[in-house]
Design a protein around this motif. Structure first.
Motif, PDB file in Angstrom:
ATOM      1  N   UNK A  90       0.838  -1.189   0.000  1.00  0.00           N
ATOM      2  CA  UNK A  90       0.000   0.000   0.000  1.00  0.00           C
ATOM      3  C   UNK A  90       0.883   1.251   0.000  1.00  0.00           C
ATOM      4  N   UNK A  91       0.569   2.241  -0.820  1.00  0.00           N
ATOM      5  CA  UNK A  91       1.427   3.423  -0.920  1.00  0.00           C
ATOM      6  C   UNK A  91       1.381   4.286   0.336  1.00  0.00           C
ATOM      7  N   UNK A  92       2.526   4.851   0.685  1.00  0.00           N
ATOM      8  CA  UNK A  92       2.604   5.734   1.847  1.00  0.00           C
ATOM      9  C   UNK A  92       1.726   6.966   1.665  1.00  0.00           C
ATOM     10  N   UNK A  93       1.484   7.353   0.432  1.00  0.00           N
ATOM     11  CA  UNK A  93       0.662   8.540   0.167  1.00  0.00           C
ATOM     12  C   UNK A  93      -0.733   8.389   0.753  1.00  0.00           C
ATOM     13  N   UNK A  94      -1.266   7.164   0.791  1.00  0.00           N
ATOM     14  CA  UNK A  94      -2.585   6.962   1.390  1.00  0.00           C
ATOM     15  C   UNK A  94      -2.572   7.358   2.865  1.00  0.00           C
ATOM     16  N   UNK A  95      -1.523   7.005   3.564  1.00  0.00           N
ATOM     17  CA  UNK A  95      -1.412   7.392   4.972  1.00  0.00           C
ATOM     18  C   UNK A  95      -1.229   8.905   5.104  1.00  0.00           C
ATOM     19  N   UNK A  96      -0.434   9.483   4.205  1.00  0.00           N
ATOM     20  CA  UNK A  96      -0.192  10.926   4.238  1.00  0.00           C
ATOM     21  C   UNK A  96      -1.479  11.709   3.998  1.00  0.00           C
ATOM     22  N   UNK A  97      -2.269  11.266   3.033  1.00  0.00           N
ATOM     23  CA  UNK A  97      -3.506  11.979   2.712  1.00  0.00           C
ATOM     24  C   UNK A  97      -4.531  11.812   3.835  1.00  0.00           C
ATOM     25  N   UNK A  98      -4.595  10.623   4.421  1.00  0.00           N
ATOM     26  CA  UNK A  98      -5.517  10.397   5.541  1.00  0.00           C
ATOM     27  C   UNK A  98      -5.168  11.307   6.712  1.00  0.00           C
ATOM     28  N   UNK A  99      -3.895  11.414   7.019  1.00  0.00           N
ATOM     29  CA  UNK A  99      -3.463  12.285   8.112  1.00  0.00           C
ATOM     30  C   UNK A  99      -3.759  13.748   7.794  1.00  0.00           C
ATOM     31  N   UNK A 100      -3.534  14.146   6.554  1.00  0.00           N
ATOM     32  CA  UNK A 100      -3.782  15.526   6.112  1.00  0.00           C
ATOM     33  C   UNK A 100      -5.254  15.905   6.281  1.00  0.00           C
ATOM     34  N   UNK A 101      -6.135  15.004   5.898  1.00  0.00           N
ATOM     35  CA  UNK A 101      -7.570  15.276   5.963  1.00  0.00           C
ATOM     36  C   UNK A 101      -8.106  15.043   7.372  1.00  0.00           C
ATOM     37  N   UNK A 102      -7.439  14.155   8.121  1.00  0.00           N
ATOM     38  CA  UNK A 102      -7.876  13.876   9.484  1.00  0.00           C
ATOM     39  C   UNK A 102      -8.759  12.662   9.604  1.00  0.00           C
ATOM     40  N   UNK A 103      -8.703  11.776   8.612  1.00  0.00           N
ATOM     41  CA  UNK A 103      -9.496  10.549   8.654  1.00  0.00           C
ATOM     42  C   UNK A 103      -8.603   9.357   8.987  1.00  0.00           C
ATOM     43  N   UNK A 104      -9.226   8.255   9.365  1.00  0.00           N
ATOM     44  CA  UNK A 104      -8.472   7.095   9.830  1.00  0.00           C
ATOM     45  C   UNK A 104      -7.748   6.372   8.706  1.00  0.00           C
ATOM     46  N   UNK A 105      -8.364   6.335   7.530  1.00  0.00           N
ATOM     47  CA  UNK A 105      -7.749   5.585   6.431  1.00  0.00           C
ATOM     48  C   UNK A 105      -8.054   6.255   5.097  1.00  0.00           C
ATOM     49  N   UNK A 106      -7.301   5.853   4.092  1.00  0.00           N
ATOM     50  CA  UNK A 106      -7.474   6.396   2.734  1.00  0.00           C
ATOM     51  C   UNK A 106      -7.235   5.284   1.730  1.00  0.00           C
ATOM     52  N   UNK A 107      -8.018   5.302   0.670  1.00  0.00           N
ATOM     53  CA  UNK A 107      -7.811   4.406  -0.464  1.00  0.00           C
ATOM     54  C   UNK A 107      -7.739   5.244  -1.734  1.00  0.00           C
ATOM     55  N   UNK A 108      -6.691   5.068  -2.510  1.00  0.00           N
ATOM     56  CA  UNK A 108      -6.615   5.737  -3.804  1.00  0.00           C
ATOM     57  C   UNK A 108      -7.530   5.044  -4.802  1.00  0.00           C
ATOM     58  N   UNK A 109      -8.056   5.825  -5.723  1.00  0.00           N
ATOM     59  CA  UNK A 109      -8.849   5.276  -6.817  1.00  0.00           C
ATOM     60  C   UNK A 109      -8.395   5.931  -8.111  1.00  0.00           C
ATOM     61  N   UNK A 110      -8.943   5.481  -9.220  1.00  0.00           N
ATOM     62  CA  UNK A 110      -8.508   5.974 -10.516  1.00  0.00           C
ATOM     63  C   UNK A 110      -9.009   7.385 -10.800  1.00  0.00           C
ATOM     64  N   UNK A 111     -10.069   7.809 -10.115  1.00  0.00           N
ATOM     65  CA  UNK A 111     -10.654   9.128 -10.354  1.00  0.00           C
ATOM     66  C   UNK A 111     -11.636   9.442  -9.229  1.00  0.00           C
ATOM     67  N   UNK A 112     -12.068  10.696  -9.164  1.00  0.00           N
ATOM     68  CA  UNK A 112     -13.130  11.041  -8.241  1.00  0.00           C
ATOM     69  C   UNK A 112     -14.419  10.321  -8.578  1.00  0.00           C
ATOM     70  N   UNK A 113     -14.666  10.116  -9.856  1.00  0.00           N
ATOM     71  CA  UNK A 113     -15.846   9.373 -10.321  1.00  0.00           C
ATOM     72  C   UNK A 113     -15.823   7.960  -9.743  1.00  0.00           C
TER      73      UNK A 113
END
Length: 393
Positions: A90-113
């Motif tokens: 799992x990419x470290x960016x998911x953890x970075x973005x979750x921390x930035x937004x303040x949520x527990x976890x993050x999953x990347x997807x191909x688009x906002x759609x």
């Protein structure tokens, strides 16, 4: 000399359908193109069609990081992310973005759609009620359809109507945009949270047009309002302020443990590539330090909305997205051409992005615009407002 290829005849029912679209969407327009396709801007034009709000597309540090990553990464990960869900992959960016937004976890997807469809398909049981603002992004509506849930729309930012819908149909999921992508209004997120708490509803907020632009360090409206612990899920397109092609779903850890194996967009699409993630990591780093650009962006937005209102336009914007409401297609085409003839380029929004005869021309501001650019836009808009053949709602 190349020979022109001829397509084989289509079955009549398909030919009739395509001809219907052509007659409906193309033929009535003067240039014989779709309404969104006007002129191409010249080098000196003021272009407000992009969602690159902080003007990061050509940032040299971001581009350099991306180029270096392309040269150095040889990982063979052209596969579904379903196979890359352990802690070593799992990419470290998911953890970075979750921390930035303040949520527990993050999953990347191909688009906002893909993020919105995947989330709603995962959390909504068939026929469960979903309360959706009329102006919410089309991907949220499509997510409801993909889940087999029931959509119960409520009038834009109208809490009384939302309450009536929830009282009538029971606990469900409330879905809104934080900043609405058509007319730039802002959702009353605190009121929505209080409504959800009172009626045992979950809250999904699409922060595509506020993450990176709003709040301290661009952390988004949910965090800026102190509502992180009260919003269940956040989705975002990283094709706006992040100026790239990806999306993300943020929420509780249990979501990250289940969605990759449930949501069709997650299962049946290839993962975001490692070199792309390096670009996103660098972009996040730049965004955090871009308070000056955020200030410039909102100074431009305030100047433009104030000036347009003084001219007499009905402007509902509360953000960096400003819309001229133009009504029907023929009038919208005339307004578009007038603006473009005067070197001002906005994005035409029409069916299915808006209702019939509810067309707009959207100005998406960016931080690198100048006060002179704003003055020129206002001068041209004054002429358009005074033009006897142009109408504004």
């Amino acid at each position: 000399m190349s020979q022109q290829l001829k397509s084989k005849p289509l079955p009549s029912f398909i030919e009739e359908r395509l001809e219907f679209y052509f007659q409906d969407l193309i033929e009535p327009n003067t240039n014989q193109k779709h309404l969104v396709l006007g002129q191409r801007p010249q080098a000196d034009a003021i272009v407000m069609q992009s969602n690159d709000y902080l003007s990061l597309s050509h940032n040299q540090d971001i581009q350099r990081a991306h180029r270096d990553a392309i040269s150095s990464h040889d990982d063979n990960v052209v596969m579904s992310a379903i196979f890359l869900q352990d802690e070593t992959t799992k990419p470290a960016f998911e953890h970075q973005l979750a921390e930035y937004v303040g949520m527990e976890s993050c999953l990347l997807s191909q688009s906002g759609w893909a993020a919105n469809i995947g989330l709603l398909q995962t959390i909504c049981a068939p026929n469960s009620p979903v309360y959706i603002d009329f102006f919410a992004h089309m991907s949220l509506w499509e997510g409801i359809r993909a889940a087999g849930a029931q959509a119960f729309p409520f009038m834009h930012n109208n809490m009384n109507h939302l309450r009536k819908q929830v009282e009538r149909h029971g606990p469900g999921v409330i879905v809104v945009d934080s900043v609405y992508s058509t007319i730039g209004t802002i959702a009353p997120l605190r009121d929505i949270y209080e409504m959800a708490q009172a009626y045992d509803c979950a809250v999904v907020v699409d922060e595509s047009h506020s993450l990176g632009t709003h709040g301290p360090n661009g952390e988004g409206l949910v965090k800026a309002l102190g509502l992180t612990e009260h919003v269940d899920f956040i989705t975002v397109s990283l094709a706006k302020t992040f100026a790239y092609r990806a999306g993300a779903i943020l929420g509780p850890k249990k979501l990250a443990q289940t969605l990759p194996f449930v949501a069709y967009p997650a299962i049946f699409s290839s993962t975001v590539l490692p070199q792309e993630i390096v670009r996103l990591e660098k972009t996040l780093e730049v965004i955090k330090k871009s308070d000056d650009k955020r200030n410039q962006l909102f100074n431009h937005a305030k100047a433009l909305t104030t000036g347009l209102k003084q001219i007499g336009f009905h402007i509902r914007s509360e953000s960096q997205i400003v819309a001229l409401e133009c009504g029907n297609e023929r009038n919208t085409e005339r307004v578009r051409d007038f603006l473009e003839d005067n070197n001002v380029f906005g994005a035409v929004f029409c069916r299915p992005a808006t209702g019939r005869n509810k067309n707009i021309i959207r100005f998406s501001l960016n931080a690198d615009m100048t006060p002179q650019d704003i003055d020129h836009v206002l001068t041209v808009c004054q002429k358009a407002f005074d033009h006897p053949e142009l109408e504004f709602v």
